[in-house]
Design a protein around this motif. Structure first.
Motif, PDB file in Angstrom:
ATOM      1  N   UNK A  46       0.727  -1.016  -0.284  1.00  0.00           N
ATOM      2  CA  UNK A  46       0.543   0.285  -0.527  1.00  0.00           C
ATOM      3  C   UNK A  46       0.714   1.148  -0.240  1.00  0.00           C
ATOM      4  N   UNK A  47       2.249   1.485   0.712  1.00  0.00           N
ATOM      5  CA  UNK A  47       3.039   2.556   0.895  1.00  0.00           C
ATOM      6  C   UNK A  47       3.989   2.644  -0.369  1.00  0.00           C
ATOM      7  N   UNK A  48       4.043   1.845  -1.171  1.00  0.00           N
ATOM      8  CA  UNK A  48       5.062   1.871  -2.633  1.00  0.00           C
ATOM      9  C   UNK A  48       3.964   2.383  -3.415  1.00  0.00           C
ATOM     10  N   UNK A  49       2.504   1.546  -3.684  1.00  0.00           N
ATOM     11  CA  UNK A  49       1.395   2.011  -4.147  1.00  0.00           C
ATOM     12  C   UNK A  49       1.781   4.202  -4.129  1.00  0.00           C
ATOM     13  N   UNK A  50       1.616   4.245  -2.971  1.00  0.00           N
ATOM     14  CA  UNK A  50       1.410   6.013  -3.050  1.00  0.00           C
ATOM     15  C   UNK A  50       2.981   6.465  -3.408  1.00  0.00           C
ATOM     16  N   UNK A 104       3.875  16.826   0.547  1.00  0.00           N
ATOM     17  CA  UNK A 104       3.918  15.401   0.919  1.00  0.00           C
ATOM     18  C   UNK A 104       4.770  15.597   2.627  1.00  0.00           C
ATOM     19  N   UNK A 105       5.623  16.442   2.738  1.00  0.00           N
ATOM     20  CA  UNK A 105       5.861  16.088   4.766  1.00  0.00           C
ATOM     21  C   UNK A 105       4.815  17.340   4.709  1.00  0.00           C
ATOM     22  N   UNK A 106       4.636  18.654   3.920  1.00  0.00           N
ATOM     23  CA  UNK A 106       3.516  19.534   5.301  1.00  0.00           C
ATOM     24  C   UNK A 106       2.431  18.561   5.463  1.00  0.00           C
ATOM     25  N   UNK A 107       1.648  17.286   4.636  1.00  0.00           N
ATOM     26  CA  UNK A 107       0.544  16.288   4.357  1.00  0.00           C
ATOM     27  C   UNK A 107       0.397  16.225   5.835  1.00  0.00           C
ATOM     28  N   UNK A 108       1.786  14.437   6.013  1.00  0.00           N
ATOM     29  CA  UNK A 108       1.903  14.808   6.714  1.00  0.00           C
ATOM     30  C   UNK A 108       1.904  14.466   8.463  1.00  0.00           C
ATOM     31  N   UNK A 109       2.934  15.788   7.780  1.00  0.00           N
ATOM     32  CA  UNK A 109       2.485  16.531   9.658  1.00  0.00           C
ATOM     33  C   UNK A 109       1.781  17.223   9.841  1.00  0.00           C
ATOM     34  N   UNK A 110       1.134  17.752   9.293  1.00  0.00           N
ATOM     35  CA  UNK A 110      -0.630  18.336   9.804  1.00  0.00           C
ATOM     36  C   UNK A 110      -1.658  16.850   9.976  1.00  0.00           C
ATOM     37  N   UNK A 111      -0.751  15.939   9.736  1.00  0.00           N
ATOM     38  CA  UNK A 111      -1.628  14.832  10.098  1.00  0.00           C
ATOM     39  C   UNK A 111      -3.022  13.969   9.508  1.00  0.00           C
ATOM     40  N   UNK A 112      -2.639  14.334   7.838  1.00  0.00           N
ATOM     41  CA  UNK A 112      -4.122  13.628   7.256  1.00  0.00           C
ATOM     42  C   UNK A 112      -3.855  12.301   6.509  1.00  0.00           C
ATOM     43  N   UNK A 113      -2.888  11.903   7.348  1.00  0.00           N
ATOM     44  CA  UNK A 113      -2.207  10.531   6.764  1.00  0.00           C
ATOM     45  C   UNK A 113      -2.635   9.955   8.008  1.00  0.00           C
ATOM     46  N   UNK A 114      -3.239   8.099   8.025  1.00  0.00           N
ATOM     47  CA  UNK A 114      -3.212   7.938   9.130  1.00  0.00           C
ATOM     48  C   UNK A 114      -1.810   7.331  10.011  1.00  0.00           C
ATOM     49  N   UNK A 118       1.696   6.554   7.166  1.00  0.00           N
ATOM     50  CA  UNK A 118       2.719   8.192   7.661  1.00  0.00           C
ATOM     51  C   UNK A 118       3.771   7.735   7.805  1.00  0.00           C
ATOM     52  N   UNK A 119       4.061   6.472   9.156  1.00  0.00           N
ATOM     53  CA  UNK A 119       5.444   6.698   9.753  1.00  0.00           C
ATOM     54  C   UNK A 119       6.419   6.046   8.716  1.00  0.00           C
ATOM     55  N   UNK A 120       5.900   5.038   7.681  1.00  0.00           N
ATOM     56  CA  UNK A 120       6.555   4.066   6.412  1.00  0.00           C
ATOM     57  C   UNK A 120       6.430   5.352   5.370  1.00  0.00           C
ATOM     58  N   UNK A 178       7.763  -4.172   8.140  1.00  0.00           N
ATOM     59  CA  UNK A 178       6.814  -3.051   6.912  1.00  0.00           C
ATOM     60  C   UNK A 178       8.172  -1.685   6.918  1.00  0.00           C
ATOM     61  N   UNK A 179       8.405  -1.210   7.567  1.00  0.00           N
ATOM     62  CA  UNK A 179       9.517   0.072   8.268  1.00  0.00           C
ATOM     63  C   UNK A 179      10.950  -0.254   7.801  1.00  0.00           C
ATOM     64  N   UNK A 180      11.204  -1.348   7.697  1.00  0.00           N
ATOM     65  CA  UNK A 180      12.659  -2.104   7.810  1.00  0.00           C
ATOM     66  C   UNK A 180      12.933  -2.841   6.554  1.00  0.00           C
ATOM     67  N   UNK A 181      11.827  -2.602   5.661  1.00  0.00           N
ATOM     68  CA  UNK A 181      11.739  -3.661   4.599  1.00  0.00           C
ATOM     69  C   UNK A 181      12.270  -2.067   3.482  1.00  0.00           C
TER      70      UNK A 181
END
Length: 425
Positions: A46-50, A104-114, A118-120, A178-181
């Protein structure tokens, strides 16, 4: 025109390289599926698709544009313009990747993604410029008629390095996450990029060293726009199924769809190998007005890809459940009906031939874009209708139906504009 034995030899070389690549990819996929489990494997996919969707504005349509422009510039000995093209493409990737990453960093910082996703993504963002430059390098080598060298770093070195790292994790009893990979992806992609830089330095035309660059910025930006939109639409078509499944269903459903795609990539090997070889040749032959040779090349290419790919699809349709159980485990047997649907779509796709490539290499990319826009709308509509009710099966039906409609539309356009027949007959 290049002789048939030469084309066949290059096809076999390129196809052989891609067979090795997909074998490595399947091995890597089996390891990940077994050691991550369906939930973590689905999250990773899912993350790689994004990331693949976020990379679209950066790499845009540069590979297609570079292949065509390098082939034509080399034919016309326009070395000044070719040098400017290569420098401009580098600057384009640097600027656009910086904009996409910061946004994308701004979007992540604002918390729009779970938080779990987001951590990945914070780490996965670094894949955007790395993979963009790798794609550019492959396109340059392909434009210089070195398709095998263009494929080697990304298609052989990267999965091989990943497998070696995975084996080390298994031996050392490291827990797969997932994070390690994602971090492994960054490391292997960076090493691949370094090798590609070395190959470019070795293989680029010596005529570029003593000339001053000429920049045709208006020409390149105008040509890039339809290519960019085509890449955007085709990538969306390829990745939207994962995104819809990740949103409407459990991450295990994304994993099942990904496992089915592992099999489908084996079906497309011959087709991809043919396109890598004939792209620059179609551009040269059509520009020189040699329509009979162009037609002969397309006829041979669709027969080659069909002979290579269709038997693989038939084997997967009848015995795919056995292969899935053997390689990925019983927990992924839900992938089998998905695999059947996707294989049928790919058989039809291969029989229609290199429709998009012909339009793009003959300067008719706007017609290709129109067909892609329509099929994207159809795909999104079908995904909205089918995925909430039928989950991964609905996603597979949406992808296959839109692929077939796209081929029908494009083949009609190719024939009406160029009088070239791409389909198997």
């Amino acid at each position: 025109m290049e002789q048939s034995p030469a084309i066949l030899n290059k096809f076999l070389g390129t196809a052989g390289l891609q067979v090795a690549s997909k074998a490595l990819s399947v091995v890597a996929g089996v390891i990940l599926a077994r050691y991550l489990g369906p939930e973590q494997y689905g999250l990773y996919t899912y993350v790689l698709s994004i990331i693949a969707i976020l990379t679209i504005p950066v790499i845009a349509g540069l590979p297609q544009l570079l292949i065509r422009e390098i082939a034509q510039a080399e034919l016309a000995h326009e070395w000044h313009e070719l040098k400017g093209l290569l420098r401009w493409s580098t600057a384009f990737i640097i600027i656009t990747s910086a904009i996409v990453m910061l946004t994308t960093m701004v979007i992540l910082q604002l918390g729009f993604i779970t938080s779990q996703t987001a951590s990945l993504l914070w780490f996965a963002l670094f894949l955007i410029p790395i993979k963009s430059f790798s794609s550019k390098q492959g396109a340059i080598l392909n434009g210089f008629r070195k398709p095998i060298l263009g494929l080697f770093p990304e298609f052989i070195l990267m999965p091989l390095l990943a497998i070696l790292i995975y084996l080390y994790f298994i031996v050392s009893k490291t827990v797969f996450t997932s994070l390690l990979l994602i971090k492994v992806q960054i490391v292997t992609s960076a090493l691949t990029l370094l090798l590609g830089m070395g190959l470019i330095f070795k293989e680029r035309a010596k005529n570029l060293e003593q000339v001053n660059p000429i920049y045709r910025l208006r020409k390149w930006h105008i040509a890039l726009l339809p290519f960019t939109l085509m890449v955007f639409i085709s990538t969306m078509n390829a990745q939207l199924a994962h995104v819809f499944l990740g949103y409407f269903d459990e991450k295990e459903s994304v994993a099942a769809f990904k496992v089915a795609l592992q099999g489908v990539t084996l079906v497309t090997l011959g087709f991809a190998a043919v396109n890598n070889i004939i792209g620059p040749r179609v551009a040269r032959l059509y520009k020189s007005g040699d329509i009979p040779s162009t037609q002969a090349l397309l006829t041979k290419s669709v027969k080659l890809s069909a002979c290579f790919s269709i038997p693989i699809a038939i084997v997967l349709i009848f015995f795919g459940d056995w292969f899935i159980g053997l390689l990925f485990g019983e927990q992924y047997l839900a992938s089998y009906p998905i695999l059947i649907i996707l294989c049928i779509g790919q058989i039809i796709n291969i029989c229609f031939g290199s429709v998009s490539l012909v339009l793009n290499m003959t300067g008719n990319e706007k017609r290709s874009l129109k067909a892609l826009c329509i099929t994207l709308c159809i795909n999104i509509f079908l995904l909205f209708i089918l995925v909430p009710s039928y989950k991964a099966i609905g996603a597979a039906l949406s992808v296959s139906v839109s692929l077939v409609l796209w081929n029908v539309w494009m083949s009609a356009d190719v024939y009406s504009i160029t009088k070239l027949k791409t389909w198997l007959c």
